[in-house]
Design an enzyme around this catalytic site. Structure first.
Site, PDB file in Angstrom:
ATOM      1  N   MET A 267       0.817  -1.271  -0.135  1.00 17.19           N
ATOM      2  CA  MET A 267      -0.112   0.140   0.141  1.00 17.19           C
ATOM      3  C   MET A 267       1.064   1.434   0.177  1.00 17.19           C
ATOM      4  O   MET A 267       0.461   2.331   0.357  1.00 17.19           O
ATOM      5  CB  MET A 267      -0.771  -0.154   1.159  1.00 17.19           C
ATOM      6  CG  MET A 267      -1.851  -1.291   1.263  1.00 17.19           C
ATOM      7  SD  MET A 267      -3.410  -0.865   2.045  1.00 17.19           S
ATOM      8  CE  MET A 267      -2.744  -0.659   3.644  1.00 17.19           C
TER       9      MET A 267
ATOM     10  N   HIS B 212       9.477  -3.594   3.190  1.00 21.89           N
ATOM     11  CA  HIS B 212       9.068  -3.943   1.734  1.00 21.89           C
ATOM     12  C   HIS B 212      10.330  -4.132   1.022  1.00 21.89           C
ATOM     13  O   HIS B 212      10.229  -4.980   0.017  1.00 21.89           O
ATOM     14  CB  HIS B 212       8.343  -2.507   1.234  1.00 21.89           C
ATOM     15  CG  HIS B 212       7.034  -2.305   1.846  1.00 21.89           C
ATOM     16  ND1 HIS B 212       6.964  -1.146   2.636  1.00 21.89           N
ATOM     17  CD2 HIS B 212       5.924  -2.983   2.051  1.00 21.89           C
ATOM     18  CE1 HIS B 212       5.773  -1.175   3.012  1.00 21.89           C
ATOM     19  NE2 HIS B 212       5.108  -2.177   2.764  1.00 21.89           N
TER      20      HIS B 212
HETATM   21  O1  PAF Z   1       0.007  -5.724   3.660  1.00 24.41           O
HETATM   22  C1  PAF Z   1      -0.342  -4.724   3.103  1.00 24.41           C
HETATM   23  O2  PAF Z   1       0.353  -3.739   2.747  1.00 24.41           O
HETATM   24  C2  PAF Z   1      -1.895  -4.885   2.408  1.00 24.41           C
HETATM   25  O3  PAF Z   1      -2.700  -5.410   3.238  1.00 24.41           O
HETATM   26  C3  PAF Z   1      -1.846  -5.675   1.058  1.00 24.41           C
HETATM   27  C4  PAF Z   1      -1.281  -7.072   1.188  1.00 24.41           C
HETATM   28  C5  PAF Z   1      -1.093  -4.995  -0.073  1.00 24.41           C
HETATM   29  C6  PAF Z   1      -3.319  -5.654   0.698  1.00 24.41           C
HETATM   30  O4  PAF Z   1      -3.788  -4.424   0.273  1.00 24.41           O
END
Ligand code: PAF
Length: 296
Positions: free
Chosen positions: A30, A37
């Site tokens: 998100m 990430h």
């Molecule tokens: O973990 C996240 O950032 C969100 O829940 C995801 C998996 C991208 C789904 O919107």
């Protein structure tokens, strides 16, 4: 890195990549990207090429009481981080693109989605499962990567992939932590300096559980009490739950067995943080409990 905003173009690229016989790795996010990430992207780059990262703040996974509009968004800063991380495609659709007028479908993973985070955040996991399934359909990756910090989310996505016989392999990656133990999260930026200091109690509480388990404690109630005591010593922490659950069913357990999780959630001011520790107890050849691995 190519930036793609439409579903049709992303699907076109996915078809082309598949026709070339290449393996795609997808990292759904998100945005508000951090080192957690980037570790997922690194894992994807080891397994696959091209790597696609999606950035989509999914309105369907925010409970009515949560502020969807205040979720941090900085596409340009994220784009730069993804360039540096060697990502091939950034898929950043609009809400209208993902949920056009008339969109009616949702995915619910029965049972697993109603407990813990699902109880506190009604509809959250329905929203997560729905968007993840749609992203997997659009990008058609061989591998899709999720962090273990959101342990219940990871379990639900694995269940969905198995139940619906999805082509993509779901890869769950380790938690990335700050040097003082705080698990990386896009929400950490909301903490005041005092709350940031106080939030280290989450790691201390899990470490306390780890010590007890490594010393042989197997009673979930006793381990839970140690964790709660540690949390209670931090005045800025308002715990939501401390639970010890079976790693498969996510149901609470009385005694630690093969594979389980110590899960916790607490508020620091208006910021809600979650964390967990995975516990694996090997069975020795004689049938008794063997070596213990506690992964923080
Ligand atoms: O973990 C996240 O950032 C969100 O829940 C995801 C998996 C991208 C789904 O919107």
């Amino acid at each position: 890195m190519e930036v793609i905003h439409t579903v049709e173009w992303m699907k076109q690229v996915a078809r082309q990549v598949r026709a070339e016989g290449r393996l795609t790795g997808l990292v759904p996010t998100m945005g508000a990207l951090h080192a957690g990430h980037i570790s997922l992207i690194e894992a994807a780059r080891r397994d696959a090429s091209p790597v696609i990262v999606s950035i989509f703040v999914n309105p369907k996974q925010f409970a009515p009481s949560e502020d969807y509009t205040k979720y941090p968004r900085d596409l340009e800063a994220d784009r730069q981080k993804l360039e540096e991380a060697g990502v091939d495609f950034l898929f950043a659709p609009s809400v209208e693109e993902m949920y056009p007028t008339g969109f009616r479908t949702s995915v619910n993973v029965e049972g697993l989605a109603d407990r813990l985070e699902g109880k506190i955040r009604p509809g959250h996991f329905r929203g997560v499962a729905t968007v993840v399934l749609k992203l997997l359909e659009i990008a058609a990756p061989q591998f899709a990567y999720f962090g273990r910090k959101d342990a219940q989310q990871a379990r639900i996505i694995l269940q969905m992939a198995a139940d619906l016989a999805l082509e993509s392999e779901i890869v769950v990656c380790p938690i990335v932590r700050e040097p003082d133990g705080l698990a990386l999260s896009s929400r950490n930026r909301y903490l005041s300096p005092e709350e940031r200091q106080g939030s280290t109690v989450l790691y201390r509480a899990l470490s306390r559980a780890r010590r007890a388990i490594e010393e042989g404690e197997r009673e979930a109630m006793k381990i839970g009490a140690l964790v709660r005591k540690e949390l209670a010593d931090e005045p800025l922490a308002a715990p939501d739950y401390v639970e010890i659950v079976d790693a498969d069913s996510f149901e609470p357990i009385m005694r630690l067995t093969r594979s389980c999780l110590v899960l916790l959630a607490a508020r620091f001011g208006s910021t809600r943080l979650i964390d967990n520790m995975q516990v694996e107890i090997a069975v020795s050849p004689g049938g008794g409990a063997g070596a213990v691995t506690c992964s923080l």
